[in-house]
Design a protein around this motif. Structure first.
Motif, PDB file in Angstrom:
ATOM      1  N   LEU A   1      31.453  19.846  33.025  1.00  0.00           N
ATOM      2  CA  LEU A   1      31.765  21.084  32.311  1.00  0.00           C
ATOM      3  C   LEU A   1      33.175  20.960  31.736  1.00  0.00           C
ATOM      4  CD1 LEU A   1      31.046  24.052  31.585  1.00  0.00           C
ATOM      5  CD2 LEU A   1      32.294  24.702  33.668  1.00  0.00           C
ATOM      6  N   LEU A   2      33.277  21.010  30.418  1.00  0.00           N
ATOM      7  CA  LEU A   2      34.571  20.973  29.751  1.00  0.00           C
ATOM      8  C   LEU A   2      34.995  22.401  29.425  1.00  0.00           C
ATOM      9  CD1 LEU A   2      34.219  17.960  27.274  1.00  0.00           C
ATOM     10  CD2 LEU A   2      34.991  17.977  29.652  1.00  0.00           C
ATOM     11  N   GLU A   3      36.193  22.747  29.867  1.00  0.00           N
ATOM     12  CA  GLU A   3      36.734  24.086  29.606  1.00  0.00           C
ATOM     13  C   GLU A   3      38.015  23.957  28.797  1.00  0.00           C
ATOM     14  OE1 GLU A   3      37.188  27.656  32.567  1.00  0.00           O
ATOM     15  OE2 GLU A   3      39.112  26.596  32.503  1.00  0.00           O
ATOM     16  N   ARG A   4      38.046  24.602  27.665  1.00  0.00           N
ATOM     17  CA  ARG A   4      39.246  24.585  26.816  1.00  0.00           C
ATOM     18  C   ARG A   4      39.833  25.981  26.755  1.00  0.00           C
ATOM     19  NH1 ARG A   4      39.955  21.911  20.752  1.00  0.00           N
ATOM     20  NH2 ARG A   4      42.189  22.383  20.533  1.00  0.00           N
ATOM     21  N   ARG A   5      41.104  26.095  27.059  1.00  0.00           N
ATOM     22  CA  ARG A   5      41.817  27.369  27.042  1.00  0.00           C
ATOM     23  C   ARG A   5      42.872  27.310  25.935  1.00  0.00           C
ATOM     24  NH1 ARG A   5      42.064  30.550  32.224  1.00  0.00           N
ATOM     25  NH2 ARG A   5      40.218  29.914  33.396  1.00  0.00           N
ATOM     26  N   THR A   6      42.816  28.262  25.020  1.00  0.00           N
ATOM     27  CA  THR A   6      43.721  28.283  23.877  1.00  0.00           C
ATOM     28  C   THR A   6      44.329  29.664  23.739  1.00  0.00           C
ATOM     29  OG1 THR A   6      42.270  26.699  22.750  1.00  0.00           O
ATOM     30  CG2 THR A   6      43.954  27.794  21.423  1.00  0.00           C
ATOM     31  N   VAL A   7      45.651  29.702  23.595  1.00  0.00           N
ATOM     32  CA  VAL A   7      46.356  30.965  23.350  1.00  0.00           C
ATOM     33  C   VAL A   7      46.387  31.208  21.849  1.00  0.00           C
ATOM     34  CG1 VAL A   7      48.529  32.219  23.595  1.00  0.00           C
ATOM     35  CG2 VAL A   7      47.758  30.681  25.417  1.00  0.00           C
ATOM     36  N   GLU A   8      45.805  32.314  21.422  1.00  0.00           N
ATOM     37  CA  GLU A   8      45.784  32.696  20.008  1.00  0.00           C
ATOM     38  C   GLU A   8      46.446  34.056  19.870  1.00  0.00           C
ATOM     39  OE1 GLU A   8      41.821  32.566  18.528  1.00  0.00           O
ATOM     40  OE2 GLU A   8      41.591  30.390  18.805  1.00  0.00           O
ATOM     41  N   GLY A   9      47.748  34.031  19.548  1.00  0.00           N
ATOM     42  CA  GLY A   9      48.503  35.278  19.465  1.00  0.00           C
ATOM     43  C   GLY A   9      48.635  35.904  20.840  1.00  0.00           C
ATOM     44  N   ASP A  10      48.128  37.121  20.985  1.00  0.00           N
ATOM     45  CA  ASP A  10      48.164  37.831  22.271  1.00  0.00           C
ATOM     46  C   ASP A  10      46.846  37.686  23.032  1.00  0.00           C
ATOM     47  OD1 ASP A  10      50.729  38.708  21.741  1.00  0.00           O
ATOM     48  OD2 ASP A  10      50.021  40.514  20.704  1.00  0.00           O
ATOM     49  N   SER A  11      45.971  36.810  22.555  1.00  0.00           N
ATOM     50  CA  SER A  11      44.658  36.659  23.185  1.00  0.00           C
ATOM     51  C   SER A  11      44.515  35.272  23.803  1.00  0.00           C
ATOM     52  CB  SER A  11      43.541  36.874  22.151  1.00  0.00           C
ATOM     53  OG  SER A  11      43.640  38.142  21.563  1.00  0.00           O
ATOM     54  N   LEU A  12      43.629  35.187  24.772  1.00  0.00           N
ATOM     55  CA  LEU A  12      43.255  33.913  25.382  1.00  0.00           C
ATOM     56  C   LEU A  12      41.788  33.642  25.064  1.00  0.00           C
ATOM     57  CD1 LEU A  12      43.568  31.478  27.303  1.00  0.00           C
ATOM     58  CD2 LEU A  12      43.003  33.009  29.202  1.00  0.00           C
ATOM     59  N   VAL A  13      41.516  32.484  24.480  1.00  0.00           N
ATOM     60  CA  VAL A  13      40.151  32.089  24.151  1.00  0.00           C
ATOM     61  C   VAL A  13      39.744  30.954  25.078  1.00  0.00           C
ATOM     62  CG1 VAL A  13      38.624  31.156  22.387  1.00  0.00           C
ATOM     63  CG2 VAL A  13      40.437  32.775  21.753  1.00  0.00           C
TER      64      VAL A  13
ATOM     65  N   GLU B   1      41.826  39.874  25.757  1.00  0.00           N
ATOM     66  CA  GLU B   1      42.971  40.471  25.065  1.00  0.00           C
ATOM     67  C   GLU B   1      44.104  40.809  26.024  1.00  0.00           C
ATOM     68  OE1 GLU B   1      42.991  40.601  21.911  1.00  0.00           O
ATOM     69  OE2 GLU B   1      40.867  40.289  21.413  1.00  0.00           O
ATOM     70  N   GLU B   2      43.838  40.882  27.321  1.00  0.00           N
ATOM     71  CA  GLU B   2      44.835  41.391  28.256  1.00  0.00           C
ATOM     72  C   GLU B   2      45.505  40.309  29.100  1.00  0.00           C
ATOM     73  OE1 GLU B   2      43.064  44.381  30.689  1.00  0.00           O
ATOM     74  OE2 GLU B   2      41.964  45.282  29.040  1.00  0.00           O
ATOM     75  N   LEU B   3      44.964  39.105  29.121  1.00  0.00           N
ATOM     76  CA  LEU B   3      45.517  38.062  29.978  1.00  0.00           C
ATOM     77  C   LEU B   3      46.707  37.377  29.315  1.00  0.00           C
ATOM     78  CD1 LEU B   3      42.473  36.216  31.580  1.00  0.00           C
ATOM     79  CD2 LEU B   3      44.088  37.767  32.664  1.00  0.00           C
ATOM     80  N   PRO B   4      47.799  37.186  30.048  1.00  0.00           N
ATOM     81  CA  PRO B   4      48.956  36.490  29.466  1.00  0.00           C
ATOM     82  C   PRO B   4      48.784  34.976  29.544  1.00  0.00           C
ATOM     83  CG  PRO B   4      49.461  37.207  31.699  1.00  0.00           C
ATOM     84  CD  PRO B   4      48.078  37.706  31.395  1.00  0.00           C
ATOM     85  N   GLY B   5      49.225  34.271  28.522  1.00  0.00           N
ATOM     86  CA  GLY B   5      49.206  32.811  28.560  1.00  0.00           C
ATOM     87  C   GLY B   5      47.810  32.253  28.696  1.00  0.00           C
ATOM     88  N   LEU B   6      47.706  31.212  29.524  1.00  0.00           N
ATOM     89  CA  LEU B   6      46.438  30.502  29.714  1.00  0.00           C
ATOM     90  C   LEU B   6      45.565  31.112  30.804  1.00  0.00           C
ATOM     91  CD1 LEU B   6      47.779  26.839  29.511  1.00  0.00           C
ATOM     92  CD2 LEU B   6      46.411  28.021  27.782  1.00  0.00           C
ATOM     93  N   GLY B   7      46.042  32.142  31.468  1.00  0.00           N
ATOM     94  CA  GLY B   7      45.270  32.695  32.580  1.00  0.00           C
ATOM     95  C   GLY B   7      45.308  31.807  33.800  1.00  0.00           C
ATOM     96  N   LEU B   8      46.248  30.868  33.828  1.00  0.00           N
ATOM     97  CA  LEU B   8      46.470  29.970  34.959  1.00  0.00           C
ATOM     98  C   LEU B   8      47.932  30.069  35.371  1.00  0.00           C
ATOM     99  CD1 LEU B   8      44.702  26.747  33.604  1.00  0.00           C
ATOM    100  CD2 LEU B   8      43.697  28.459  35.122  1.00  0.00           C
ATOM    101  N   ILE B   9      48.209  29.707  36.612  1.00  0.00           N
ATOM    102  CA  ILE B   9      49.584  29.696  37.093  1.00  0.00           C
ATOM    103  C   ILE B   9      50.045  28.248  37.194  1.00  0.00           C
ATOM    104  CG2 ILE B   9      51.152  30.379  38.929  1.00  0.00           C
ATOM    105  CD1 ILE B   9      49.858  32.684  37.343  1.00  0.00           C
TER     106      ILE B   9
ATOM    107  N   LEU C   1      43.132  40.673  36.595  1.00  0.00           N
ATOM    108  CA  LEU C   1      41.712  40.308  36.622  1.00  0.00           C
ATOM    109  C   LEU C   1      40.883  41.333  37.379  1.00  0.00           C
ATOM    110  CD1 LEU C   1      42.059  36.465  37.321  1.00  0.00           C
ATOM    111  CD2 LEU C   1      41.294  37.529  35.189  1.00  0.00           C
ATOM    112  N   SER C   2      41.452  41.922  38.420  1.00  0.00           N
ATOM    113  CA  SER C   2      40.699  42.930  39.190  1.00  0.00           C
ATOM    114  C   SER C   2      40.377  44.154  38.330  1.00  0.00           C
ATOM    115  CB  SER C   2      41.496  43.333  40.434  1.00  0.00           C
ATOM    116  OG  SER C   2      42.684  44.010  40.082  1.00  0.00           O
ATOM    117  N   ARG C   3      41.281  44.521  37.442  1.00  0.00           N
ATOM    118  CA  ARG C   3      41.005  45.646  36.546  1.00  0.00           C
ATOM    119  C   ARG C   3      39.949  45.273  35.512  1.00  0.00           C
ATOM    120  NH1 ARG C   3      46.803  46.437  36.269  1.00  0.00           N
ATOM    121  NH2 ARG C   3      46.771  45.727  34.087  1.00  0.00           N
ATOM    122  N   MET C   4      40.022  44.048  34.997  1.00  0.00           N
ATOM    123  CA  MET C   4      39.071  43.613  33.982  1.00  0.00           C
ATOM    124  C   MET C   4      37.658  43.497  34.538  1.00  0.00           C
ATOM    125  SD  MET C   4      41.414  40.679  32.173  1.00  0.00           S
ATOM    126  CE  MET C   4      40.021  40.096  31.226  1.00  0.00           C
TER     127      MET C   4
END
Length: 427
Positions: A137-149, A185-193, A350-353
């Motif tokens: 499984l390949l997962e690609r995380r991209t920050v596009e403006g204020d969104s995470l794709v 739309e609500e996650l900052p950065g890559l959603g990883l620490i 994430l708990s709110r989402m």
């Protein structure tokens, strides 16, 4: 069509330099003892192991129950961090809370960075076997403006050497609930620490983190080579008998373990015994010097790797090495503490989402007596100041029990919880 390379599958080029890629391979080989020379001492592993033990020796954490699985992974996370230079914490919402995955730097492709050098476009891979096929499984995380794709692509092959061909996510029970693309739309950065070893990059000067033993990698190689030479010296140190080659050749010839064949002329045919003198002391002295140099470069306390009984250093050098080690341990503790708190904030989002129970962002670390000061001695100094009337008792108790004491309400809470109420005077 079968895909062989990750960059081809992701359709992007990894920004990591060739020098850094080679360095990461070298770190892994040294840590797992698969490099050149005789790795019997496992210096890289020993450095990481001793540091992890010192960092978490007295650690206690108070946090939300949803974060407890992460805090129990502290030693493993620090181990992966110190050996690879970087490590990512990936929180995954579940029906009962959160699970956490650790992703070391070797398993991450960096396709882009922001102006501050933080990764803004990365790819990771997760391998599994289901039935007769290998899945990736390949997962690609991209920050596009204020969104995470987040984009997910599943590959299947008949062996583990290639990625194979892309297939539907529904073809594997682990991934049938995933969508091919998410936008948050609500996650900052890559959603990883992200965690990084607290030393500067000494490989290519880039933003990539480096293994804790990276500055001493050449010394570690010299130690392994020295060990190989020492073992060879002992192997060759037994008596060797030199005989003409015609005595050794053939099925009934002399054993080549003891006899060495020489292709000499007929006039030199015979047998000569050679017993070389071992140079054990020279090899051991050289190894001790290498080990002391490793301690100095990394910042370990004198004697952690080398022979502590060899006291050929001044008291100033010994004290200095202890201070360097203490500061290194504290820096690593701060990295883990910051990562845990950032994870708590991310899990709360994430708990709110995902409409899960709220996660408290309060994480309290107690590292024990510490390594730069004696807690009992400091407490005694606080008590002396209280007796002298220099500070209020609430301030001392706030420090002792790690409670805030800046406002009147906070000091009143400390007094209510820990101080004995004054009895009314008899009339």
């Amino acid at each position: 069509m079968s895909i062989y390379q990750y960059e081809t599958a992701f359709g992007a080029a990894d920004k990591t330099s060739r020098k850094m890629r080679q360095a990461m391979e070298d770190w892994e080989a040294l840590y797992y003892g698969t490099g050149e020379g005789d790795p019997c001492q496992r210096i890289a592993y020993t450095v990481v192991s001793k540091l992890v033990s010192a960092i978490f020796g007295e650690c206690q954490v108070t946090c939300d129950p949803a974060l407890l699985p992460l805090t129990r992974m502290g030693r493993e996370a620090m181990q992966k961090l110190l050996m690879s230079g970087e490590c990512y914490i990936k929180p995954c919402p579940t029906e009962t809370g959160f699970s956490y995955t650790l992703v070391p730097r070797q398993n991450v492709l960096v396709f882009g960075r922001d102006a501050d050098g933080r990764p803004s476009d990365i790819g990771t891979a997760e391998k599994s076997v289901y039935g007769k096929h290998h899945y990736t499984l390949l997962e690609r995380r991209t920050v596009e403006g204020d969104s995470l794709v987040i984009q997910n692509t599943l590959y299947r092959s008949t062996d583990g050497d290639t990625l194979g061909a892309p297939v539907s996510l529904s073809g594997h029970p682990l991934y049938e609930g995933l969508a091919e693309k998410y936008r948050f739309e609500e996650l900052p950065g890559l959603g990883l620490i992200q965690m990084k070893v607290p030393i500067l990059n000494c490989v290519d000067g880039s933003h990539d983190g480096v293994a804790i033993f990276a500055p001493a990698i050449d010394l570690i190689r010299n130690i392994d080579k020295n060990e190989e030479q020492l073992c060879g010296e002992f192997t060759r140190g037994e008596s060797r008998v030199f005989a003409s080659a015609d005595l050794i050749d053939g099925e009934k010839g002399l054993s080549d373990h003891l006899f060495v064949g020489l292709d000499e002329g007929p006039e030199n045919v015979g047998i000569t015994v050679f017993s070389p003198k071992l140079r054990e002391e020279s090899y051991l002295a050289r190894k001790q010097e290498y080990l002391r140099n490793v301690e100095s470069i990394i910042g370990l306390r004198r004697g952690m790797l080398s022979d502590a009984q060899i006291e050929d250093r001044t008291a100033t050098e010994i004290t200095s090495s202890a201070a360097d080690f203490n500061l290194l341990v504290i820096s690593c503790q701060q990295v883990w503490e910051q990562a845990a708190r950032e994870t708590a904030v991310l899990c709360n989002l994430l708990s709110r989402m995902y409409r899960l129970p709220k996660v408290s962002e309060e994480v309290v670390f107690d590292w024990g007596n510490g390594v730069l000061f004696d807690e009992d001695k400091t407490w005694a100094e606080y008590m002396e100041m209280v007796k002298a009337g220099l500070i209020a008792p609430e301030v001392a108790l706030g420090w002792r029990f790690n409670m805030p004491c800046e406002t009147e309400e906070e000091r009143a809470e400390i007094k209510r919880k820990y101080m004995i109420a004054e009895k009314a005077s008899p009339v």
